[in-house]
Design a protein around this motif. Structure first.
Motif, PDB file in Angstrom:
ATOM      1  N   THR A 156       9.915   1.322  -8.816  1.00  0.00           N
ATOM      2  CA  THR A 156       8.963   0.412  -9.456  1.00  0.00           C
ATOM      3  C   THR A 156       7.723   1.102 -10.003  1.00  0.00           C
ATOM      4  O   THR A 156       7.042   0.547 -10.869  1.00  0.00           O
ATOM      5  CB  THR A 156       8.502  -0.661  -8.447  1.00  0.00           C
ATOM      6  OG1 THR A 156       7.764  -0.025  -7.380  1.00  0.00           O
ATOM      7  CG2 THR A 156       9.694  -1.407  -7.850  1.00  0.00           C
ATOM      8  N   GLY A 157       7.398   2.290  -9.484  1.00  0.00           N
ATOM      9  CA  GLY A 157       6.164   2.948  -9.870  1.00  0.00           C
ATOM     10  C   GLY A 157       4.942   2.333  -9.217  1.00  0.00           C
ATOM     11  O   GLY A 157       3.801   2.664  -9.573  1.00  0.00           O
ATOM     12  N   VAL A 158       5.172   1.452  -8.237  1.00  0.00           N
ATOM     13  CA  VAL A 158       4.063   0.727  -7.593  1.00  0.00           C
ATOM     14  C   VAL A 158       4.239   0.750  -6.082  1.00  0.00           C
ATOM     15  O   VAL A 158       5.337   0.512  -5.559  1.00  0.00           O
ATOM     16  CB  VAL A 158       4.016  -0.733  -8.080  1.00  0.00           C
ATOM     17  CG1 VAL A 158       2.964  -1.534  -7.301  1.00  0.00           C
ATOM     18  CG2 VAL A 158       3.727  -0.788  -9.572  1.00  0.00           C
ATOM     19  N   ILE A 159       3.155   1.053  -5.376  1.00  0.00           N
ATOM     20  CA  ILE A 159       3.096   0.882  -3.930  1.00  0.00           C
ATOM     21  C   ILE A 159       2.322  -0.406  -3.697  1.00  0.00           C
ATOM     22  O   ILE A 159       1.107  -0.465  -3.912  1.00  0.00           O
ATOM     23  CB  ILE A 159       2.402   2.070  -3.243  1.00  0.00           C
ATOM     24  CG1 ILE A 159       3.208   3.352  -3.451  1.00  0.00           C
ATOM     25  CG2 ILE A 159       2.210   1.793  -1.754  1.00  0.00           C
ATOM     26  CD1 ILE A 159       2.542   4.606  -2.895  1.00  0.00           C
ATOM     27  N   ALA A 160       3.032  -1.455  -3.319  1.00  0.00           N
ATOM     28  CA  ALA A 160       2.421  -2.770  -3.113  1.00  0.00           C
ATOM     29  C   ALA A 160       2.255  -3.009  -1.619  1.00  0.00           C
ATOM     30  O   ALA A 160       3.240  -3.048  -0.877  1.00  0.00           O
ATOM     31  CB  ALA A 160       3.284  -3.859  -3.732  1.00  0.00           C
ATOM     32  N   VAL A 161       1.013  -3.161  -1.175  1.00  0.00           N
ATOM     33  CA  VAL A 161       0.740  -3.306   0.255  1.00  0.00           C
ATOM     34  C   VAL A 161      -0.210  -4.476   0.490  1.00  0.00           C
ATOM     35  O   VAL A 161      -1.072  -4.762  -0.335  1.00  0.00           O
ATOM     36  CB  VAL A 161       0.138  -2.018   0.840  1.00  0.00           C
ATOM     37  CG1 VAL A 161       1.168  -0.891   0.850  1.00  0.00           C
ATOM     38  CG2 VAL A 161      -1.110  -1.577   0.079  1.00  0.00           C
ATOM     39  N   PRO A 162      -0.060  -5.146   1.627  1.00  0.00           N
ATOM     40  CA  PRO A 162      -0.942  -6.267   1.940  1.00  0.00           C
ATOM     41  C   PRO A 162      -2.240  -5.829   2.620  1.00  0.00           C
ATOM     42  O   PRO A 162      -3.049  -6.665   3.018  1.00  0.00           O
ATOM     43  CB  PRO A 162      -0.084  -7.114   2.890  1.00  0.00           C
ATOM     44  CG  PRO A 162       0.746  -6.111   3.610  1.00  0.00           C
ATOM     45  CD  PRO A 162       1.046  -5.039   2.599  1.00  0.00           C
ATOM     46  N   GLY A 163      -2.418  -4.543   2.767  1.00  0.00           N
ATOM     47  CA  GLY A 163      -3.632  -4.019   3.374  1.00  0.00           C
ATOM     48  C   GLY A 163      -3.591  -2.507   3.319  1.00  0.00           C
ATOM     49  O   GLY A 163      -2.525  -1.907   3.398  1.00  0.00           O
ATOM     50  N   ASP A 164      -4.747  -1.872   3.166  1.00  0.00           N
ATOM     51  CA  ASP A 164      -4.791  -0.414   3.074  1.00  0.00           C
ATOM     52  C   ASP A 164      -5.829   0.131   4.045  1.00  0.00           C
ATOM     53  O   ASP A 164      -6.820  -0.532   4.364  1.00  0.00           O
ATOM     54  CB  ASP A 164      -5.132   0.019   1.644  1.00  0.00           C
ATOM     55  CG  ASP A 164      -4.796   1.478   1.367  1.00  0.00           C
ATOM     56  OD1 ASP A 164      -4.273   2.150   2.284  1.00  0.00           O
ATOM     57  OD2 ASP A 164      -5.066   1.945   0.247  1.00  0.00           O
ATOM     58  N   GLY A 165      -5.573   1.325   4.480  1.00  0.00           N
ATOM     59  CA  GLY A 165      -6.482   2.005   5.386  1.00  0.00           C
ATOM     60  C   GLY A 165      -5.945   3.386   5.671  1.00  0.00           C
ATOM     61  O   GLY A 165      -4.776   3.675   5.413  1.00  0.00           O
ATOM     62  N   PRO A 166      -6.765   4.278   6.207  1.00  0.00           N
ATOM     63  CA  PRO A 166      -6.315   5.638   6.485  1.00  0.00           C
ATOM     64  C   PRO A 166      -5.304   5.687   7.626  1.00  0.00           C
ATOM     65  O   PRO A 166      -5.443   4.980   8.621  1.00  0.00           O
ATOM     66  CB  PRO A 166      -7.612   6.367   6.865  1.00  0.00           C
ATOM     67  CG  PRO A 166      -8.526   5.290   7.352  1.00  0.00           C
ATOM     68  CD  PRO A 166      -8.179   4.059   6.561  1.00  0.00           C
ATOM     69  N   VAL A 167      -4.276   6.513   7.457  1.00  0.00           N
ATOM     70  CA  VAL A 167      -3.218   6.663   8.461  1.00  0.00           C
ATOM     71  C   VAL A 167      -2.927   8.157   8.636  1.00  0.00           C
ATOM     72  O   VAL A 167      -2.656   8.846   7.653  1.00  0.00           O
ATOM     73  CB  VAL A 167      -1.926   5.927   8.055  1.00  0.00           C
ATOM     74  CG1 VAL A 167      -0.848   6.119   9.128  1.00  0.00           C
ATOM     75  CG2 VAL A 167      -2.190   4.441   7.835  1.00  0.00           C
ATOM     76  N   SER A 168      -2.974   8.635   9.855  1.00  0.00           N
ATOM     77  CA  SER A 168      -2.694  10.060  10.103  1.00  0.00           C
ATOM     78  C   SER A 168      -1.186  10.267  10.193  1.00  0.00           C
ATOM     79  O   SER A 168      -0.630  10.515  11.255  1.00  0.00           O
ATOM     80  CB  SER A 168      -3.381  10.533  11.382  1.00  0.00           C
ATOM     81  OG  SER A 168      -2.982   9.759  12.487  1.00  0.00           O
ATOM     82  N   TRP A 169      -0.526  10.139   9.038  1.00  0.00           N
ATOM     83  CA  TRP A 169       0.927  10.279   8.963  1.00  0.00           C
ATOM     84  C   TRP A 169       1.353  11.605   9.595  1.00  0.00           C
ATOM     85  O   TRP A 169       0.971  12.670   9.133  1.00  0.00           O
ATOM     86  CB  TRP A 169       1.391  10.206   7.514  1.00  0.00           C
ATOM     87  CG  TRP A 169       1.014   8.931   6.817  1.00  0.00           C
ATOM     88  CD1 TRP A 169       0.038   8.769   5.879  1.00  0.00           C
ATOM     89  CD2 TRP A 169       1.608   7.640   7.008  1.00  0.00           C
ATOM     90  NE1 TRP A 169      -0.006   7.454   5.476  1.00  0.00           N
ATOM     91  CE2 TRP A 169       0.940   6.735   6.146  1.00  0.00           C
ATOM     92  CE3 TRP A 169       2.635   7.164   7.822  1.00  0.00           C
ATOM     93  CZ2 TRP A 169       1.262   5.388   6.066  1.00  0.00           C
ATOM     94  CZ3 TRP A 169       2.957   5.806   7.752  1.00  0.00           C
ATOM     95  CH2 TRP A 169       2.285   4.944   6.881  1.00  0.00           C
ATOM     96  N   THR A 170       2.156  11.521  10.641  1.00  0.00           N
ATOM     97  CA  THR A 170       2.503  12.686  11.458  1.00  0.00           C
ATOM     98  C   THR A 170       4.007  12.873  11.479  1.00  0.00           C
ATOM     99  O   THR A 170       4.749  11.897  11.661  1.00  0.00           O
ATOM    100  CB  THR A 170       1.976  12.485  12.893  1.00  0.00           C
ATOM    101  OG1 THR A 170       0.560  12.266  12.843  1.00  0.00           O
ATOM    102  CG2 THR A 170       2.289  13.685  13.775  1.00  0.00           C
TER     103      THR A 170
END
Length: 291
Positions: A156-170
């Protein structure tokens, strides 16, 4: 002796693989629900025992003789996780285990809107009340979760999210290796890692930043857009995701907005002796990087 539960799963299975690079096989035992699935360990000299959280009678013998016991948290979103963990902890007490190490989560909190975060916090309380020495490995949010949490952005070319915030992806692989380092060093038994022990990547990008990284890697413009909860929930259900799972994931985004996954800690890198893998590393290793 070390006893590792859940060794037929990706996380603790990788921990056993790393332990076998550091310790003789005869010092390692795996306790699994289906012993037939653990034959790759048996072939390498690891003792295999049956141990199932759903079968309390199987656990004391499975845990017998453990100087350190690595308890994997249940990954079944429909299970009563706290009840299962209580059963395992009670069995560890009955077996006289030297120390429990538990695979927790960095966002463990009783007031977490993310269901597993609450369950991990309650489990940590049970560990504290058990009378046994314990270590809670508070792993950062696993980077491979971006596969579904960021949605089908490649198409889709889109990241659709119902909320955003920093995440320490590990990277789950890094967390598994770090657990092996702690177990093999006997650091937990020596008291070096008492109680909550945070293991995260060194950065915590937002989904907006993930979209920027994806754009750089693919040479395409990937946008991050906010959608309301109802729209997001309806879209997930339309794509066949069970509603119970959808509600659980919605809790993740709410927790991210509150900063629950924002913390980073240098310990993981120290244990690995290198910089932990990042969200960029994960995205670069996916087909998106070749588009």
């Amino acid at each position: 002796m070390l006893v590792i539960t859940g060794a037929t799963g990706a996380l603790n299975g990788a921990t056993v693989d790393h332990l076998l690079k550091r310790l003789p096989a005869e010092q390692i035992t795996v306790a699994v629900r289906d012993v037939a699935k653990a034959q790759r360990f048996a072939q390498r000299g690891v003792a295999v025992r049956r141990g199932d959280y759903d079968d309390p009678a199987s656990l004391p013998a499975a845990f017998d003789g453990a100087d350190q016991l690595l308890l994997v948290s249940t990954n079944d979103p429909t299970a009563d996780a706290v009840s299962l963990h209580r059963t395992a902890i009670d069995a560890a007490v009955a077996a006289g285990v030297g120390r429990i190490l538990y695979t927790s989560h960095q966002a463990a909190a009783l007031n977490s809107p993310f269901g597993p975060g609450h369950d991990h916090a309650v489990t940590e309380q049970l560990l504290a009340e058990s009378g046994l020495p314990w270590t809670s490995l508070r792993n950062g949010f696993y980077a491979h979760s971006l596969t579904w949490l960021a949605g089908p952005w490649r198409e889709t070319g889109v990241i659709a999210v119902p909320g955003d915030g920093p995440v320490s992806w590990t990277a789950r692989e890094d967390a598994a290796e770090a657990a092996a380092v702690i177990l093999a060093s006997n650091g937990a038994s020596d008291g070096a890692y008492d109680g909550p022990t945070t293991l995260t990547a060194s950065a915590a990008p937002t989904f907006q930043e993930i979209a920027g990284i994806a754009s750089e890697l693919t040479g395409r413009t990937i946008e991050c857009v906010a959608v309301d909860d109802d729209t997001w929930v309806a879209a997930q259900i339309d794509h066949g995701v069970p509603e119970a799972m959808v509600r659980l994931l919605l809790g993740f985004y709410r927790a991210a907005q509150q900063g629950a996954f924002a913390g980073v800690d240098p310990l993981l890198g120290k244990l690995l002796g290198r910089e932990p893998r990042t969200a960029r590393d994960f995205l670069a290793a996916t087909p998106a990087a070749a588009e």
